[in-house]
Design an enzyme around this catalytic site. Structure first.
Site, PDB file in Angstrom:
ATOM      1  NE  ARG A 238     -33.193  11.383 -15.377  1.00  0.00           N
ATOM      2  CZ  ARG A 238     -32.843  12.496 -16.010  1.00  0.00           C
ATOM      3  NH1 ARG A 238     -31.573  12.878 -16.002  1.00  0.00           N
ATOM      4  NH2 ARG A 238     -33.734  13.245 -16.611  1.00  0.00           N
ATOM      5  CD  GLU A 267     -30.400  12.798  -8.779  1.00  0.00           C
ATOM      6  OE1 GLU A 267     -31.193  13.648  -9.223  1.00  0.00           O
ATOM      7  OE2 GLU A 267     -29.543  12.249  -9.481  1.00  0.00           O
ATOM      8  CG  HIS A 286     -29.685  15.863 -11.750  1.00  0.00           C
ATOM      9  ND1 HIS A 286     -30.521  14.767 -11.699  1.00  0.00           N
ATOM     10  CD2 HIS A 286     -29.640  16.227 -13.060  1.00  0.00           C
ATOM     11  CE1 HIS A 286     -30.961  14.488 -12.918  1.00  0.00           C
ATOM     12  NE2 HIS A 286     -30.438  15.355 -13.762  1.00  0.00           N
TER      13      HIS A 286
HETATM   14  C1  DGY Z   1     -32.437  16.421 -18.161  1.00  0.00           C
HETATM   15  O1  DGY Z   1     -32.799  17.366 -18.888  1.00  0.00           O
HETATM   16  O2  DGY Z   1     -32.876  15.281 -18.303  1.00  0.00           O
HETATM   17  C2  DGY Z   1     -31.503  16.753 -17.074  1.00  0.00           C
HETATM   18  O3  DGY Z   1     -30.936  15.629 -16.515  1.00  0.00           O
HETATM   19  C3  DGY Z   1     -32.248  17.496 -16.015  1.00  0.00           C
HETATM   20  O4  DGY Z   1     -33.192  16.655 -15.436  1.00  0.00           O
END
Ligand code: DGY
Length: 323
Positions: A238, A267, A286
């Protein structure tokens, strides 16, 4: 008997709808645009279940959703959950582990190789017609094989990355994790390493820890200062697990060689983010789990979790803190 009312806050597949309709009274959000917070809160007033990605589940939302029993995330990460507030209200939270591990690990390896060999940068160079006939050492990259791969966060995805590094690229794989993973160490021949030591010795540093209170800005000025000038930093966890300003400073001052990023503090990333101007930084939107079959699996896991939750049963993928 009336079926439990659920709200599906993002587009899902027809097969998921068909499955859910058997057990639930469905209300869906079918627009490509993200639902606004106010609209979502309105829709939740009579719902027992919510299927979503990334919606902040906090006291405000829970107060507006008095009947809510379960929030089913279509993601493995669940930093959108206010775990204390959910615990207090007895609302279950679920996620979609396992089914995306290899897909995300593939992407991380893509970032490692692309950064090391400067693939996106040199692709632009060729397409822009800048390729000169003579061999050019300006195009050199660095090796991936036989280098040291440092993984911070040895969960399932971390392990899948370690496996690729160890078995595919003969890398020396070291890791840092809250708890040691002896089985992984034995099975894969990876080594546990103290945090600072990992930062100081790795050629590639992969940050793969979930975002929690403890990991928020885990990597900041001090940590980038410890890294080797030749190191490449990869983040697919993240954006908030690092101090993005510190990363920018480290890159501007050549404290590290480059970065491969699938996640950002904000984002979609802001257009004036300095990272977008840097040739030695790969920026992705992402897409860790963005493969059709993987997403299909994630949807399936998420709708099954939802149904179990509204039926008052314990879904298979309750997040650990709410078990
Ligand atoms: C997750 O599954 O956490 C990926 O980062 C998509 O948000």
């Amino acid at each position: 008997m009336d079926k439990p009312k659920v709200f599906i806050a993002r587009k899902i597949l027809d097969e998921n709808k068909e499955y859910l309709e058997k057990y639930c009274d469905l209300e869906t959000w079918d627009s490509d645009l993200e639902i606004t917070r106010e609209e979502l809160l309105d829709r939740l007033s009579d719902k027992e279940g919510l299927l979503t990605v990334g919606t902040k589940i906090d006291e405000e939302l829970l107060n507006r959703a008095p009947k809510l029993k379960i929030v089913s995330n279509i993601s493995v990460g669940y930093n959108n959950f206010d775990l204390e507030a959910m615990k207090k209200r007895g609302v279950i939270g679920t996620h979609t582990p396992n089914v995306l591990d290899d897909t995300v690990a593939d992407l991380i390896f893509g970032l490692i190789i692309s950064s090391a060999r400067r693939i996106p940068e040199l692709d632009r160079y060729v397409k822009n017609g800048e390729w000169k006939p003579q061999e050019d050492d300006d195009l050199f990259g660095v090796n991936v094989h036989h280098r040291t791969l440092g993984i911070i966060g040895m969960g399932r995805i971390g392990e899948a990355v370690a496996k690729r590094g160890k078995l595919g690229f003969d890398m020396d794989v070291i890791y840092y994790n809250r708890n040691r993973k002896l089985e992984t160490e034995n099975n894969l021949g990876v080594r546990y390493c103290e945090f600072d030591e990992l930062l100081k010795t790795s050629d590639f540093i992969v940050l793969m820890t979930p975002l929690t209170k403890e990991t928020r800005e885990l990597i900041g000025y001090r940590e980038f200062d410890l890294m080797k000038k030749s190191s490449i930093f990869i983040n697919a966890s993240r954006g908030q697990t690092i101090n993005e300003k510190a990363l920018i400073e480290a890159l501007e001052n050549k404290k590290i060689l480059g970065a491969g990023l699938d996640v950002f503090k904000i984002e979609p990333v802001e257009k004036d983010n300095p990272l977008l101007k840097m040739n030695n930084v790969i920026t992705l939107p992402h897409i860790g789990s963005a493969v059709e079959e993987t997403r299909r699996d994630m949807f399936e896991v998420a709708v099954r979790n939802l149904v179990k939750g509204v039926q008052g049963k314990i879904p298979p993928n309750v997040v650990p803190e709410l078990k």
